[in-house]
Design an enzyme around this catalytic site. Structure first.
Site, PDB file in Angstrom:
ATOM      1  N   ASP A  42     -19.555  23.178   8.898  1.00 27.88           N
ATOM      2  CA  ASP A  42     -19.608  24.436   8.143  1.00 27.88           C
ATOM      3  C   ASP A  42     -19.031  24.295   6.732  1.00 27.88           C
ATOM      4  O   ASP A  42     -18.123  25.034   6.337  1.00 27.88           O
ATOM      5  CB  ASP A  42     -18.857  25.552   8.887  1.00 27.88           C
ATOM      6  CG  ASP A  42     -19.269  25.685  10.335  1.00 27.88           C
ATOM      7  OD1 ASP A  42     -20.477  25.639  10.607  1.00 27.88           O
ATOM      8  OD2 ASP A  42     -18.381  25.829  11.192  1.00 27.88           O
ATOM      9  N   GLU A 211     -26.892  32.577  13.335  1.00 26.56           N
ATOM     10  CA  GLU A 211     -25.531  32.721  12.818  1.00 26.56           C
ATOM     11  C   GLU A 211     -25.456  32.162  11.406  1.00 26.56           C
ATOM     12  O   GLU A 211     -26.453  31.721  10.839  1.00 26.56           O
ATOM     13  CB  GLU A 211     -24.530  32.000  13.726  1.00 26.56           C
ATOM     14  CG  GLU A 211     -24.810  30.536  13.952  1.00 26.56           C
ATOM     15  CD  GLU A 211     -23.983  29.935  15.087  1.00 26.56           C
ATOM     16  OE1 GLU A 211     -23.233  30.678  15.746  1.00 26.56           O
ATOM     17  OE2 GLU A 211     -24.087  28.713  15.306  1.00 26.56           O
TER      18      GLU A 211
END
Length: 323
Positions: A42, A211
């Site tokens: 991420d 997401e």
């Protein structure tokens, strides 16, 4: 991906270039060259005023890395030297996820998530720093939270500021999909004049796996990037990056085929190919040579280790293409 690498290839005659490509060339580009400490999840990155690239990622108090050339990266500690007390409510291991960094009003801003895998008992935190460097962040607590009975999940935040100066925070994972709330620029937290939780992407049928939203405005449209399918499973990961666009920050967003992102829509930007498995957890960064897609993937030639991926984006034709 550096400019001179691209120029060297683009200088070749088209016929010769085609001859050099394998017959089964992937529709997706390989990541640009990066070296050093590039095991990340991420990632979020920006270029500081002194030209240094600051990169933060999931785990370890939000891992910090720096680079002077966007190629060689080295660890420089963590955003937080010690965990804020409220983290423990949402993560027994005090393990923060999915940071989002930006620069506004003379300071660096960070939104991030605290949760545990598979749980919707989650919260998004907010911190600032004068330098953006590791160990210099001051935490200001919770911006938005969800519980085990919520039908959405407060993780994977991304700040977007529109042309009118309004602040928006997109976030979400699985359950009923991706959301957006308005923030108060004075506090960095919820805006009292609008408490609406807007839905911006969802998968109402089949898997709920969407997401990691990222929103940018280009060419008069708002573009919503998101990660679809299964993350965090090494070489078994099926993560992929898709996009839709809208004429308002809060949507509705549609893909190239006109399918609403609230109804399973999304046009592919980057998917698994060759050794580069499950790209996702993306953020978008504007740099001197264009927009960058910054993400992680699982390296099929390194046992599925999560690594940093960086590609430039073209907006030709009104839609983003990684190259």
């Amino acid at each position: 991906m550096t400019t001179h690498h691209r120029t060297r290839w683009l200088a070749l005659p088209a016929a010769l270039l085609l001859a050099l490509l394998p017959a089964s060339a992937s529709a997706y580009p390989n990541p640009g060259r990066v070296t050093g400490d590039i095991t990340v999840h991420d990632p979020t990155m920006l270029r500081a005023a002194d030209g240094t690239y600051l990169l933060y990622s999931t785990h370890g108090g939000l891992e910090a890395r720096t680079s002077t050339d966007r190629i060689a990266f080295s660890r420089s500690g963590n955003a937080f030297n010690s965990p804020p007390s409220w983290w423990k409510t949402y993560s027994s291991g005090n393990d923060p996820w999915a940071p989002d960094i930006s620069y506004r009003g003379g300071k660096y801003l960070m939104y991030y998530a605290v949760s545990s895998f598979g749980s919707s008992t989650s919260a998004i935190g907010f911190a600032t720093s004068s330098s953006g460097k590791a160990g210099t962040w001051t935490d200001y607590g919770i911006v938005h939270s969800t519980t085990g009975s919520s039908n959405y999940n407060a993780i994977d935040p991304n700040l977007f500021v529109d042309d009118d100066g309004k602040w928006w925070l997109s976030f979400g994972s699985w359950w009923s999909g991706l959301k957006m709330i308005r923030l108060d620029p004075a506090t960095g937290k919820s805006y009292a004049g609008d408490k609406t939780v807007y839905g911006i992407a969802s998968r109402p049928t089949g898997t709920k796996a969407v997401e990691g939203p990222s929103v940018v405005k280009r060419n008069g449209y708002y573009y919503l990037f998101a990660s679809y399918d299964t993350c965090c499973a090494g070489t078994s990961s099926t993560y992929k990056i898709k996009v839709g666009r809208a004429t308002s920050p809060t949507g509705p967003y549609y893909d190239k085929n006109g399918v609403a992102m609230m109804n399973n829509g999304g046009s592919p930007v980057l998917e698994s190919h060759g050794r580069y498995i499950g790209p996702g957890g993306q953020s978008i960064m504007s740099d001197t040579d264009g927009d960058l897609l910054v993400y992680h993937y699982y390296d099929g030639q390194a046992g599925g280790t999560a690594k940093l991926g960086v590609n430039l984006l073209s907006w030709s034709g009104g839609w983003p293409t990684a190259y």
